[in-house]
Design an enzyme around this catalytic site. Structure first.
Site, PDB file in Angstrom:
ATOM      1  CB  SER A 276     -36.971  -8.196   8.042  1.00 40.87           C
ATOM      2  OG  SER A 276     -36.874  -9.593   7.851  1.00 40.87           O
ATOM      3  NE  ARG A 315      14.070   4.494   2.834  1.00 39.05           N
ATOM      4  CZ  ARG A 315      14.459   4.919   1.625  1.00 39.05           C
ATOM      5  NH1 ARG A 315      13.991   4.333   0.550  1.00 39.05           N
ATOM      6  NH2 ARG A 315      15.311   5.910   1.496  1.00 39.05           N
TER       7      ARG A 315
END
Length: 445
Positions: A276, A315
């Site tokens: 940290s 399509r």
């Protein structure tokens, strides 16, 4: 092309080989491979001249294509194959021009190229799955008899072993792998059916040409058009998301068991690993967190797969474009999750002493079922359940051990059933689960 955004998660934890497979260069190369195979097959069928096919195949290499121009023109056309074929045609001697891409439509080339590319994607995912599974198998073997509290609803339930816990992951990975193999097989299917799926422009040799292209590209042949039948792609994408989800389940286990109050496992240690910026004591489970992040993203993306399947008529009108974004991301996320989960498994620190200590938490109530089962033949199951339940409430109120409370509460005729039980005496059959999982993994094919 404009500058590409940097993807922090994949950039840090992605798989380099998968990135190469999904690269711009390989995408273009896959289309060119299809064009070369099409010309070769058409020459063999007598559709175009053999020398023309040889010239096309020779020119159908990435060096022929200027990528910047390709993408600029694609932005105008909407699809990349017309600009690709124009550049390919320009590279041919004048007498051979006009024969590349003969009878084909854009989606024929892109879908067949996708099949070629995702054959490699499937191969890499299989390798990564095998490596992660091998690491889990090693954990299952090494810790087969290390007793740990099994937890249900996040609370201690009954004893089990860490090896048995790992066996569950190994079985899941074996099923994930089988799904991936099936999805890869379906995904690698040729698509050469022309503008509306009728193969009309390919002429009388359409089936012969399509079959030969499949052979040349090591794909499966099919005479059923799939321009808008996208279930194969959805299945493959779902297999990717499931793989990532299995990785995340393992990573979540590591995160939970790494909690300060539990501390039964930990990711590999290293200087500043998981550190940290403000809390010097921290060693966060960073790789497990990354796995979870990739899996969460993959799961969210997978919902698009079913929208893609809505493509209508012959399509798609937009659904196809969604694939371009979703499928490569799912593959990249699955690869990153698998590779990172493997690293977690290989470096995992396991602390049997902490596991043993935690088994004694909560007054030893992890053995409640064991005592109930021991008392049931004498008192009846329901009476035994209620007696141990009352004992558990007293334990939590007073801090006394479960064995001591039961010794005080159990009637004399059943006293023999409350001799002190050890957690290792009530782990069931971990070896059966472990051996079954290992055998299934060894026989995965």
């Amino acid at each position: 092309m404009s500058p590409q955004r940097f993807e922090l998660l994949i950039g840090l934890y992605g798989d380099d080989r998968m990135a190469a497979i999904l690269s711009e260069q390989e995408l273009i190369a896959s289309w060119l491979k299809v064009e070369a195979a099409l010309a070769t097959a058409q020459a063999e069928a007598g559709v175009i001249a053999a020398d023309t096919a040889a010239v096309i195949a020779g020119a159908a290499v990435p060096a022929t294509i200027e990528a910047g121009r390709l993408w600029r023109e694609t932005r105008n056309v909407g699809y990349p194959i017309l600009p690709l074929v124009r550049q390919l045609d320009e590279a041919l001697p004048h007498e051979h021009r006009g024969r590349a891409h003969y009878g084909a439509t854009t989606q024929d080339i892109m879908d067949t190229g996708l099949a070629v590319q995702f054959d490699a994607v499937g191969g890499r995912l299989t390798e990564l799955t095998d490596a992660f599974g091998d690491a889990i198998a090693a954990l299952a073997t090494a810790h087969a008899h290390v007793v740990i509290a099994g937890r249900t609803h996040a609370l201690q339930a009954v004893p089990t072993t860490f090896g048995a816990k790992m066996a569950g992951y190994l079985g899941e990975l074996a099923r994930d792998r089988a799904r991936l193999v099936r999805a890869r097989e379906e995904m690698t299917t040729v698509s050469l059916f022309g503008a509306g799926g009728t193969s009309a422009a390919y002429g009388e040799h359409a089936v012969k040409v399509r079959t030969r292209v499949a052979e040349l590209l090591s794909l499966r042949a099919s005479d059923i058009p799939w321009h808008v039948s996208r279930d194969r792609l959805a299945e493959f994408g779902a297999a990717c998301a499931l793989l990532a989800a299995t990785c995340a389940r393992f990573a979540r286990e590591v995160v939970d068991l790494s909690r300060t109050e539990i501390a039964e496992v930990s990711e590999a240690a290293g200087h500043l690993r998981g550190a940290s910026s403000t809390m010097p004591q921290k060693a966060n489970p960073i790789e497990s967190e990354a796995v979870i992040g990739m899996a969460v993203t993959a799961g969210a993306l997978s919902s698009a797969l079913y929208r893609i399947m809505e493509a209508g008529h012959e399509r798609a009108a937009g659904e196809w474009q969604a694939e371009w974004q979703v499928l490569p991301q799912l593959a990249a996320l699955a690869a990153g999750a698998l590779g990172t989960a493997r690293a977690v498994a290989e470096g995992l620190q396991v602390f049997p002493e902490a596991m043993r200590r935690n088994l004694g938490a909560d007054s030893g109530l992890v053995m409640a079922e064991a005592y109930m089962i021991g008392l049931a033949p004498r008192l009846g199951r329901e009476n035994a359940h209620d007696l141990v339940y009352a004992a558990a409430r007293r334990c939590r109120a007073t801090g006394e051990s479960l064995q001591a409370v039961l010794s005080d509460m159990v009637p004399g005729e059943a006293a023999g059933a409350v001799a002190e039980l050890r957690p290792e005496d009530y782990v069931g059959h971990p070896d059966v689960a472990i051996e079954a999982a290992l055998a299934r993994w060894r026989d995965r094919g």
